[in-house]
Design an enzyme around this catalytic site. Structure first.
Site, PDB file in Angstrom:
ATOM      1  N   ASP A  18       0.860  -1.180   0.000  1.00 48.90           N
ATOM      2  CA  ASP A  18       0.000   0.000   0.000  1.00 48.90           C
ATOM      3  C   ASP A  18       0.896   1.229   0.000  1.00 48.90           C
ATOM      4  OD1 ASP A  18      -3.231   0.306   0.977  1.00 48.90           O
ATOM      5  OD2 ASP A  18      -1.982   2.110   0.972  1.00 48.90           O
ATOM      6  N   LYS A  23      -0.665   2.945   7.195  1.00 49.93           N
ATOM      7  CA  LYS A  23      -1.367   1.657   7.185  1.00 49.93           C
ATOM      8  C   LYS A  23      -0.372   0.506   7.216  1.00 49.93           C
ATOM      9  CE  LYS A  23      -5.570   2.535   4.674  1.00 49.93           C
ATOM     10  NZ  LYS A  23      -6.176   2.489   3.357  1.00 49.93           N
ATOM     11  N   THR A 109     -13.258  -3.412  -8.213  1.00 49.87           N
ATOM     12  CA  THR A 109     -14.470  -3.371  -9.033  1.00 49.87           C
ATOM     13  C   THR A 109     -14.270  -2.343 -10.139  1.00 49.87           C
ATOM     14  OG1 THR A 109     -15.787  -3.976  -7.146  1.00 49.87           O
ATOM     15  CG2 THR A 109     -16.956  -2.982  -8.986  1.00 49.87           C
ATOM     16  N   GLU A 139     -14.357  -9.786  -6.613  1.00 45.67           N
ATOM     17  CA  GLU A 139     -14.624 -10.318  -5.272  1.00 45.67           C
ATOM     18  C   GLU A 139     -16.051  -9.977  -4.871  1.00 45.67           C
ATOM     19  OE1 GLU A 139     -15.026  -8.499  -2.415  1.00 45.67           O
ATOM     20  OE2 GLU A 139     -14.366  -6.485  -2.950  1.00 45.67           O
ATOM     21  N   LEU A 141     -17.050 -10.253  -1.548  1.00 46.35           N
ATOM     22  CA  LEU A 141     -17.039 -10.225  -0.086  1.00 46.35           C
ATOM     23  C   LEU A 141     -17.971  -9.145   0.440  1.00 46.35           C
ATOM     24  CD1 LEU A 141     -13.166 -10.350   0.441  1.00 46.35           C
ATOM     25  CD2 LEU A 141     -14.735 -12.230  -0.024  1.00 46.35           C
ATOM     26  N   ASN A 196     -24.096  -6.897  -8.226  1.00 50.07           N
ATOM     27  CA  ASN A 196     -24.391  -5.872  -7.217  1.00 50.07           C
ATOM     28  C   ASN A 196     -25.624  -5.057  -7.598  1.00 50.07           C
ATOM     29  OD1 ASN A 196     -22.480  -6.587  -5.394  1.00 50.07           O
ATOM     30  ND2 ASN A 196     -21.165  -4.797  -5.662  1.00 50.07           N
ATOM     31  N   LEU A 238     -34.235  -9.569   0.702  1.00 46.90           N
ATOM     32  CA  LEU A 238     -35.617  -9.090   0.644  1.00 46.90           C
ATOM     33  C   LEU A 238     -36.007  -8.481   1.990  1.00 46.90           C
ATOM     34  CD1 LEU A 238     -37.612 -11.785  -1.397  1.00 46.90           C
ATOM     35  CD2 LEU A 238     -36.991  -9.472  -2.101  1.00 46.90           C
ATOM     36  N   CYS A 248     -20.219  -0.027  -1.805  1.00 47.26           N
ATOM     37  CA  CYS A 248     -20.348  -0.838  -3.021  1.00 47.26           C
ATOM     38  C   CYS A 248     -21.618  -0.545  -3.809  1.00 47.26           C
ATOM     39  CB  CYS A 248     -20.271  -2.313  -2.657  1.00 47.26           C
ATOM     40  SG  CYS A 248     -18.600  -2.783  -2.205  1.00 47.26           S
ATOM     41  N   ARG A 315     -19.504   4.780   5.188  1.00 47.64           N
ATOM     42  CA  ARG A 315     -19.568   5.373   3.856  1.00 47.64           C
ATOM     43  C   ARG A 315     -20.956   5.125   3.227  1.00 47.64           C
ATOM     44  NH1 ARG A 315     -14.276   2.881   1.296  1.00 47.64           N
ATOM     45  NH2 ARG A 315     -15.087   1.107   2.464  1.00 47.64           N
TER      46      ARG A 315
HETATM   47  C1  UDX Z   1     -22.032  -5.869  -1.134  1.00 46.78           C
HETATM   48  C2  UDX Z   1     -22.229  -7.236  -1.826  1.00 46.78           C
HETATM   49  O1  UDX Z   1     -23.169  -8.008  -1.082  1.00 46.78           O
HETATM   50  C3  UDX Z   1     -20.895  -7.968  -1.946  1.00 46.78           C
HETATM   51  O2  UDX Z   1     -21.071  -9.161  -2.682  1.00 46.78           O
HETATM   52  C4  UDX Z   1     -19.909  -7.061  -2.676  1.00 46.78           C
HETATM   53  O3  UDX Z   1     -18.643  -7.653  -2.748  1.00 46.78           O
HETATM   54  C5  UDX Z   1     -19.788  -5.711  -1.975  1.00 46.78           C
HETATM   55  O4  UDX Z   1     -21.082  -5.117  -1.847  1.00 46.78           O
HETATM   56  P1  UDX Z   1     -21.683  -5.025   1.370  1.00 46.78           P
HETATM   57  O5  UDX Z   1     -21.755  -3.650   0.786  1.00 46.78           O
HETATM   58  O6  UDX Z   1     -20.610  -5.344   2.330  1.00 46.78           O
HETATM   59  O7  UDX Z   1     -21.586  -6.105   0.197  1.00 46.78           O
HETATM   60  O8  UDX Z   1     -23.039  -5.293   2.157  1.00 46.78           O
HETATM   61  P2  UDX Z   1     -24.419  -6.054   1.905  1.00 46.78           P
HETATM   62  O9  UDX Z   1     -24.587  -7.083   2.940  1.00 46.78           O
HETATM   63  O10 UDX Z   1     -24.594  -6.486   0.515  1.00 46.78           O
HETATM   64  O11 UDX Z   1     -25.450  -4.885   2.231  1.00 46.78           O
HETATM   65  C6  UDX Z   1     -25.462  -3.669   1.490  1.00 46.78           C
HETATM   66  C7  UDX Z   1     -26.542  -2.753   2.013  1.00 46.78           C
HETATM   67  O12 UDX Z   1     -27.820  -3.262   1.699  1.00 46.78           O
HETATM   68  C8  UDX Z   1     -26.534  -2.522   3.521  1.00 46.78           C
HETATM   69  O13 UDX Z   1     -26.758  -1.151   3.794  1.00 46.78           O
HETATM   70  C9  UDX Z   1     -27.684  -3.359   4.022  1.00 46.78           C
HETATM   71  O14 UDX Z   1     -28.255  -2.850   5.201  1.00 46.78           O
HETATM   72  C10 UDX Z   1     -28.641  -3.272   2.851  1.00 46.78           C
HETATM   73  N1  UDX Z   1     -29.561  -4.405   2.758  1.00 46.78           N
HETATM   74  C11 UDX Z   1     -29.088  -5.666   2.501  1.00 46.78           C
HETATM   75  C12 UDX Z   1     -30.923  -4.207   2.911  1.00 46.78           C
HETATM   76  O15 UDX Z   1     -31.373  -3.074   3.147  1.00 46.78           O
HETATM   77  N2  UDX Z   1     -31.773  -5.290   2.789  1.00 46.78           N
HETATM   78  C13 UDX Z   1     -31.322  -6.544   2.524  1.00 46.78           C
HETATM   79  O16 UDX Z   1     -32.159  -7.460   2.416  1.00 46.78           O
HETATM   80  C14 UDX Z   1     -29.941  -6.733   2.384  1.00 46.78           C
END
Ligand code: UDX
Length: 417
Positions: A18, A23, A109, A139, A141, A196, A238, A248, A315
């Site tokens: 990095d 960091k 991404t 990824e 994740l 996504n 859902l 993301c 964020r």
């Molecule tokens: C997401 C993707 O799931 C992951 O595969 C990708 O690599 C990065 O972006 P992340 O942003 O960590 O991951 O969180 P995620 O669990 O997907 O939730 C995203 C947002 O959606 C959160 O604010 C969560 O509260 C919201 N959410 C999720 C809902 O409001 N309802 C749901 O049913 C699921």
């Protein structure tokens, strides 16, 4: 960090590079700059085993590593497009230091066709005759469960242009015993944005349905359950709430819309997904107003600030817009979050923070839940009821059992229930 630590844990020698020296120094001491369950322990264990190293030198890393994962940031520009400056600059640096074959794998991404640019950049900057491959390995994740997601993924996507690259990546991932989909580079790049965007669309869809439920007195959780039992739909993603946040979904949707625009394809569908996500937050504020009447001068407790549980990441968290709107209306806020308070204090320096939910709730007119932290399920609600001036709860994540809350004497308002 997660990719590096997990690959080291699978027995590989990994160097994480990095350009942020602070960091790098922190990580060398086994300290994590972010909160992610299980990560610090894994980093420390692999430093001890001498498999995981940290450095700020691309030159050193390129000399030692045959496979190079590019995991740099691709933040949104003002027009929503992904900023690929960092991808270009590390590609150039890698090329300059290559002396033998290297496989450069993009994990950031990125918009479709970035692989082609990376290939061109490396070809233009390498020493003559040094062979290389470019690959895409998006990824999936999730924050808060990133280590777990890495170790047991639903699928691995590998976009390659040579058998050699395919073999190296398959070998690297073999210990995970997960299904591997091999594609061309462009399809792999698209799988990430399409996945996504699709998941975000699912959330906005159920959030819109939640408004219908509220209007007619139906229960969105039952509707989602009924939909999810259809295996073609699946119950995941859902959960109605106050909308999605994080670094993301909002950024990837905007980037995908821009990719479409550039190709002459109008992504009105995704624009609507973003718009519903915005109005979902406004609808939550309206609900508070409807039940508290005037907002000015009222005392409200906010539990949960991070964009989702098990992370300190704020964020694009829905909490930010909701807090700003309430502050603008003259509401006195008291905020609490199990992990995100150090970050939130910098964002809201003039707002009051509490050490725990009980301290936060003292004498407040209402309580609002914005993140479904599991520890909020352990709260002594009877105690909260006594502490609040008025037993009113706005549950933006449908965390609690509605009937139980009503029985306890709360005025309880979830989303779409
Ligand atoms: C997401 C993707 O799931 C992951 O595969 C990708 O690599 C990065 O972006 P992340 O942003 O960590 O991951 O969180 P995620 O669990 O997907 O939730 C995203 C947002 O959606 C959160 O604010 C969560 O509260 C919201 N959410 C999720 C809902 O409001 N309802 C749901 O049913 C699921």
């Amino acid at each position: 960090m997660v990719t590096g630590a997990c690959f080291a844990n699978l027995g590989n020698e990994v160097i994480c590079v990095d350009n942020d020296l602070r960091k790098v120094e922190l990580l060398k001491k086994g300290k994590s700059p972010i909160y992610e369950p299980g990560l610090t322990e894994m980093v420390q264990a692999n430093i001890r085993e001498k498999r995981l190293f940290f450095s700020d030198s691309i030159a050193l890393m390129v000399r030692r590593a045959e496979v190079i994962f590019v995991c740099v940031g691709t933040p949104p520009k003002d027009n929503g497009e992904a900023d690929l400056t960092a991808v270009e600059s590390v590609s150039r640096e890698i090329a300059r230091h290559m002396t033998t074959y290297r496989l450069v794998v993009d994990k950031s991404t990125v918009p479709v066709q970035t692989g082609e640019w990376v290939h061109r950049t490396i070809a233009a900057n390498r020493r003559k005759n040094v062979s290389f491959d470019v690959a895409s390995n998006p990824e999936f994740l999730r924050e808060g469960s990133a280590v777990q997601d890495f170790l047991s993924p639903d699928r691995l996507v590998i976009g390659v242009e040579s058998k050699r690259a395919e073999k190296i990546l398959k070998e690297l991932y073999r210990p995970l015993k997960a299904p591997i989909l091999v594609t061309d580079i462009k399809s792999a790049e698209l799988i990430k944005h399409a996945s996504n965007s699709f998941l975000a669309a699912k959330i906005s869809f159920i959030n819109l349905v939640s408004r219908v439920c509220e209007a007619v007195g139906a229960d969105v959780q039952k509707v989602a359950e009924g939909m999810g039992l259809d295996r073609r739909i699946d119950p995941k993603f859902l959960n109605a709430g106050i909308g999605f946040g994080g670094f993301c979904f909002p950024k990837d949707l905007s980037a995908f819309i821009r990719i479409g625009e550039k190709l002459g394809i109008e992504f009105g569908l995704l624009r609507k997904v973003l718009e519903i996500n915005e109005t979902q937050k406004a609808a939550f504020i309206e609900k508070i107003r409807k039940h508290l009447w005037n907002l000015k001068g009222k005392h409200i407790v906010i539990l949960g600030l991070s964009f989702k549980p098990d992370t300190d990441d704020m964020r694009f968290a829905p909490s930010i817009d909701i807090i700003n709107s309430l502050l603008k209306e003259g509401v006195h806020l008291r905020l609490y979050d199990p992990q995100a308070m150090p970050i939130a204090k910098k964002m809201f320096p003039k707002t009051t923070f509490a050490r725990n939910p009980y301290e936060a709730a003292k004498g407040a007119d209402a309580l609002a839940i914005l993140t479904e932290w599991p520890e909020f399920l352990e709260i002594d609600l009877a105690r909260i009821k006594k502490i609040l001036r008025h037993p009113i709860i706005f549950d933006g994540r449908n965390l609690y059992d509605r009937d139980k809350m009503k029985k306890m004497g709360f005025q309880y308002y979830g989303v779409g229930r």
